[in-house]
Design an enzyme around this catalytic site. Structure first.
Site, mmCIF file in Angstrom:
data_model
loop_
_atom_site.group_PDB
_atom_site.id
_atom_site.type_symbol
_atom_site.label_atom_id
_atom_site.label_comp_id
_atom_site.label_asym_id
_atom_site.label_seq_id
_atom_site.Cartn_x
_atom_site.Cartn_y
_atom_site.Cartn_z
ATOM 1 N N TYR A 289 31.726 20.030 31.915
ATOM 2 C CA TYR A 289 31.640 18.701 31.298
ATOM 3 C C TYR A 289 31.541 17.678 32.428
ATOM 4 O O TYR A 289 32.450 17.598 33.267
ATOM 5 C CB TYR A 289 32.886 18.429 30.439
ATOM 6 C CG TYR A 289 33.221 19.614 29.552
ATOM 7 C CD1 TYR A 289 32.660 19.750 28.287
ATOM 8 C CD2 TYR A 289 34.062 20.638 30.016
ATOM 9 C CE1 TYR A 289 32.933 20.862 27.496
ATOM 10 C CE2 TYR A 289 34.341 21.745 29.234
ATOM 11 C CZ TYR A 289 33.777 21.852 27.981
ATOM 12 O OH TYR A 289 34.051 22.961 27.209
ATOM 13 N N GLU B 32 30.843 29.755 23.524
ATOM 14 C CA GLU B 32 32.065 30.428 23.042
ATOM 15 C C GLU B 32 31.709 31.570 22.101
ATOM 16 O O GLU B 32 31.010 31.373 21.106
ATOM 17 C CB GLU B 32 32.946 29.408 22.307
ATOM 18 C CG GLU B 32 34.175 30.012 21.650
ATOM 19 C CD GLU B 32 35.115 28.965 21.041
ATOM 20 O OE1 GLU B 32 34.626 27.899 20.616
ATOM 21 O OE2 GLU B 32 36.323 29.233 20.992
ATOM 22 N N HIS C 224 41.647 32.010 24.108
ATOM 23 C CA HIS C 224 42.876 31.957 23.299
ATOM 24 C C HIS C 224 42.804 33.080 22.284
ATOM 25 O O HIS C 224 41.709 33.549 21.927
ATOM 26 C CB HIS C 224 43.051 30.587 22.632
ATOM 27 C CG HIS C 224 41.911 30.144 21.757
ATOM 28 N ND1 HIS C 224 41.725 30.617 20.477
ATOM 29 C CD2 HIS C 224 40.867 29.291 21.979
ATOM 30 C CE1 HIS C 224 40.653 30.052 19.948
ATOM 31 N NE2 HIS C 224 40.083 29.255 20.844
ATOM 32 N N ASP D 216 30.785 23.225 18.076
ATOM 33 C CA ASP D 216 31.919 24.154 18.082
ATOM 34 C C ASP D 216 32.389 24.239 16.640
ATOM 35 O O ASP D 216 33.025 23.311 16.129
ATOM 36 C CB ASP D 216 33.011 23.611 19.013
ATOM 37 C CG ASP D 216 34.202 24.554 19.136
ATOM 38 O OD1 ASP D 216 34.347 25.455 18.297
ATOM 39 O OD2 ASP D 216 34.993 24.358 20.084
ATOM 40 N N ASP E 123 47.993 10.220 -5.338
ATOM 41 C CA ASP E 123 48.308 11.442 -6.084
ATOM 42 C C ASP E 123 47.314 12.571 -5.814
ATOM 43 O O ASP E 123 47.190 13.500 -6.594
ATOM 44 C CB ASP E 123 48.372 11.140 -7.588
ATOM 45 C CG ASP E 123 47.062 10.565 -8.112
ATOM 46 O OD1 ASP E 123 46.199 10.221 -7.269
ATOM 47 O OD2 ASP E 123 46.913 10.459 -9.333
ATOM 48 N N HIS F 206 39.724 23.300 30.822
ATOM 49 C CA HIS F 206 40.495 24.050 29.834
ATOM 50 C C HIS F 206 40.465 25.532 30.174
ATOM 51 O O HIS F 206 39.716 25.970 31.046
ATOM 52 C CB HIS F 206 39.967 23.797 28.409
ATOM 53 C CG HIS F 206 38.509 24.129 28.215
ATOM 54 N ND1 HIS F 206 38.049 25.420 28.095
ATOM 55 C CD2 HIS F 206 37.405 23.332 28.122
ATOM 56 C CE1 HIS F 206 36.732 25.394 27.920
ATOM 57 N NE2 HIS F 206 36.310 24.140 27.941
ATOM 58 N N GLU G 104 35.281 31.194 26.288
ATOM 59 C CA GLU G 104 34.626 29.905 26.082
ATOM 60 C C GLU G 104 34.684 28.978 27.298
ATOM 61 O O GLU G 104 35.261 27.901 27.249
ATOM 62 C CB GLU G 104 35.244 29.198 24.880
ATOM 63 C CG GLU G 104 36.773 29.111 24.869
ATOM 64 C CD GLU G 104 37.277 28.285 23.682
ATOM 65 O OE1 GLU G 104 36.774 27.179 23.475
ATOM 66 O OE2 GLU G 104 38.184 28.753 22.976
ATOM 67 N N ARG H 99 29.413 24.063 26.490
ATOM 68 C CA ARG H 99 30.385 25.157 26.313
ATOM 69 C C ARG H 99 29.666 26.270 25.555
ATOM 70 O O ARG H 99 28.813 25.997 24.700
ATOM 71 C CB ARG H 99 31.612 24.662 25.531
ATOM 72 C CG ARG H 99 32.637 25.749 25.239
ATOM 73 C CD ARG H 99 34.018 25.204 24.848
ATOM 74 N NE ARG H 99 34.037 24.512 23.579
ATOM 75 C CZ ARG H 99 34.153 23.193 23.430
ATOM 76 N NH1 ARG H 99 34.254 22.420 24.503
ATOM 77 N NH2 ARG H 99 34.165 22.643 22.239
ATOM 78 N N ASP I 20 35.322 31.345 15.610
ATOM 79 C CA ASP I 20 35.364 30.143 16.456
ATOM 80 C C ASP I 20 34.218 30.257 17.468
ATOM 81 O O ASP I 20 34.327 31.013 18.441
ATOM 82 C CB ASP I 20 36.735 30.098 17.146
ATOM 83 C CG ASP I 20 36.901 28.913 18.075
ATOM 84 O OD1 ASP I 20 36.015 28.040 18.101
ATOM 85 O OD2 ASP I 20 37.930 28.854 18.787
ATOM 86 N N HIS J 130 43.822 29.306 16.705
ATOM 87 C CA HIS J 130 44.607 29.529 17.927
ATOM 88 C C HIS J 130 45.734 30.446 17.482
ATOM 89 O O HIS J 130 46.792 29.989 17.055
ATOM 90 C CB HIS J 130 45.127 28.216 18.512
ATOM 91 C CG HIS J 130 44.010 27.314 18.982
ATOM 92 N ND1 HIS J 130 44.146 25.967 19.153
ATOM 93 C CD2 HIS J 130 42.716 27.595 19.320
ATOM 94 C CE1 HIS J 130 42.986 25.453 19.566
ATOM 95 N NE2 HIS J 130 42.110 26.424 19.679
ATOM 96 N N HIS K 31 37.816 17.539 21.986
ATOM 97 C CA HIS K 31 38.065 17.709 20.542
ATOM 98 C C HIS K 31 37.386 16.617 19.711
ATOM 99 O O HIS K 31 37.888 16.225 18.665
ATOM 100 C CB HIS K 31 39.577 17.766 20.255
ATOM 101 C CG HIS K 31 40.178 19.073 20.658
ATOM 102 N ND1 HIS K 31 41.533 19.281 20.747
ATOM 103 C CD2 HIS K 31 39.599 20.253 21.005
ATOM 104 C CE1 HIS K 31 41.755 20.533 21.138
ATOM 105 N NE2 HIS K 31 40.601 21.137 21.308
HETATM 106 N N1 GLY Z 1 37.547 25.109 18.337
HETATM 107 C C1 GLY Z 1 38.726 25.033 19.082
HETATM 108 C C2 GLY Z 1 38.655 25.895 20.250
HETATM 109 O O1 GLY Z 1 37.577 26.281 20.655
HETATM 110 O O2 GLY Z 1 39.648 26.276 20.785
HETATM 111 MN MN MN Z 2 35.851 26.550 19.468
HETATM 112 MN MN MN Z 3 38.151 28.368 20.791
#
Ligand code: GLY
Ligand code: MN
Ligand code: MN
Length: 436
Positions: free
Chosen positions: A385, A405, A351, A257, A37, A347, A381, A403, A268, A358, A240
């Site tokens: 890796y 970003e 975005h 991140d 619940d 990647h 970003e 990374r 982000d 996103h 992720h």
């Molecule tokens: N934190 C998700 C991305 O960087 O897209």
């Molecule tokens: Mn991110």
């Molecule tokens: Mn991002």
């Protein structure tokens, strides 16, 4: 802080874009059960939030251009002192009109009775197709009722169309008041990362750094805009990763991140810092490639550039850099053509960013990468890796994941880095880590 006038302006713009003969229906997100619940914390549907500022569940906004009794109708939960005692205040239909600017408002229980009348005379109903199957089936029922009960075919809507086309375009280009929200969200996330850097010590657990960061978000009335990634050592190579449960070892890197959602707007940010406060020579050499790639990509952020231009700039720097440190071999142009970098950089660089992390908006128009316009916001970003099990590279490079970003808004003449106050120069980062 957004005002009633901001929401009214957005509704007017959408009503103008839809034009007569159309209606837009925007329901609230359903409440989701976490366990038994206990529900998940409620996150309003972004489209509904964007158009109304209304945050309660069990609501539906309907916009009907040209409706004689007012173009904005809001259905919401009725007042109920007993339920409000347990679950909190409700605006009720009166509050929907007084506080949220609805022209008419009805209890949500009257939806099936009232909705067909609102849709009568429209030929197209716009709706976020595929987002809420239960609601979509109800919509089908209202349309059938209208068609079955109508002797004149043109009194019942003949098509249901996606709402994205108009609404996503509106959300993609941020108004000045929204850019202020984006700046505030970015400022909190910048502070949170600084706090995380200062508090990092070898042998702490990743979740302890996460706690420092989330503490700073919550202290500002913000929440995470997505589950924070706090990844030490080779965990950083899992894009992720968010278990955040490993003990952080001296000599390893920590990739964080994490971004927040403040007043409905997301930040982000990623930074990668040394757990013990000093990058090894190999870590620093990879870090400097990612940093150069990120700076080159940000330089491409200007009106008229294509959304993929920053990505191509990053690919070029990363390919050259990986060749320089011996991880790729061959001619740069061929390595780029063959996408050899993808083993290490798999990647995209950017975005859209906005109310959703996103965010909505097409990445292509007429089959071509979209051109950037003032008010568009996106992340930049790039990363490198190197898998821990990659035996083709020297041991010192294995398990490095980096990374960087930042959040960037396109301006009339170039760009504004919303997260510029957060250090990314390796010397500045070394000075911060473990200092507080
Ligand atoms: N934190 C998700 C991305 O960087 O897209
Ligand atoms: Mn991110
Ligand atoms: Mn991002």
């Amino acid at each position: 802080m957004l005002q009633a006038a901001d929401f009214a302006r957005r509704r007017r713009a959408l009503i103008g874009a839809l034009g007569p003969g159309c209606a837009a229906i925007v329901p609230a997100s359903p409440v989701r059960v976490r366990s038994r619940d206990v529900d998940y914390p409620y996150r309003p549907d972004t489209n509904l939030l964007y158009l109304t500022g209304f945050r309660e569940p069990e609501a539906v906004a309907v916009l009907v251009p040209g409706r004689a009794d007012g173009e904005y109708v809001l259905f919401c939960r009725d007042r109920d002192p007993q339920r409000e005692l347990w679950d909190g205040k409700r605006a009720g239909p009166d509050g929907a009109m007084e506080q949220f600017g609805a022209d008419s408002a009805y209890p949500i229980d009257a939806l099936d009775e009232v909705m067909p009348g609102l849709l009568k005379g429209c030929d197209t109903v716009h709706y976020d197709l595929g987002s809420n199957p239960a609601f979509e089936s109800r919509l089908g029922g209202w349309l059938k009722k209208l068609r079955d009960g109508s002797r004149e075919r043109n009194k019942a809507p003949v098509q249901v169309a996606a709402l994205d086309f108009y609404l996503h375009e509106m959300r993609l280009c941020k108004h000045e008041t929204e850019l202020d929200c984006m700046r505030s969200s970015a400022a909190v996330a910048v502070d949170a990362h600084k706090r995380g850097m200062r508090r990092t010590r070898p042998d702490m657990y990743e979740y302890e750094v996460e706690a420092e960061i989330v503490y700073r978000f919550n202290q500002s009335g913000a929440t995470e805009s997505y589950p924070s990634i706090v990844a030490s050592g080779a965990n950083a190579c899992i894009l992720h990763y968010n278990e955040n449960e490993s003990r952080m070892r001296d000599g390893d890197l920590l990739l964080v991140d994490a971004g927040c959602e403040l007043e409905g707007y997301a930040s982000d940010i990623t930074r990668t810092w040394p757990v013990g406060g000093t990058y090894t020579a190999e870590q620093r050499s990879v870090y400097e490639i990612v940093l150069e790639a990120q700076r080159a990509a940000i330089e491409k952020m200007e009106p008229g550039a294509a959304i993929l231009d920053p990505h191509h700039a990053a690919i070029d720097v990363i390919t050259r850099g990986l060749k320089r440190i011996g991880l790729l071999k061959g001619k740069v142009s061929k390595l780029v053509r063959d996408e050899a970098y993808r083993e290490f950089f798999m990647h995209r660089t950017s975005h859209w960013l906005g109310m959703d992390v996103h965010d909505v908006g097409d990445y292509e128009t007429d089959g071509e990468p979209r051109k950037l316009e003032p008010g568009m916001c996106c992340t930049v970003e790039p990363g490198i890796y190197i898998a821990a099990e990659n035996s083709d590279v020297p041991k010192e490079f294995r398990g490095i994941g980096i990374r960087i970003e930042d959040d960037v808004a396109v301006t009339g003449s170039g760009h504004e880095v919303l997260t510029a106050a957060l250090p990314k120069d390796p010397d500045e980062i070394e000075a911060l880590v473990g200092s507080g």
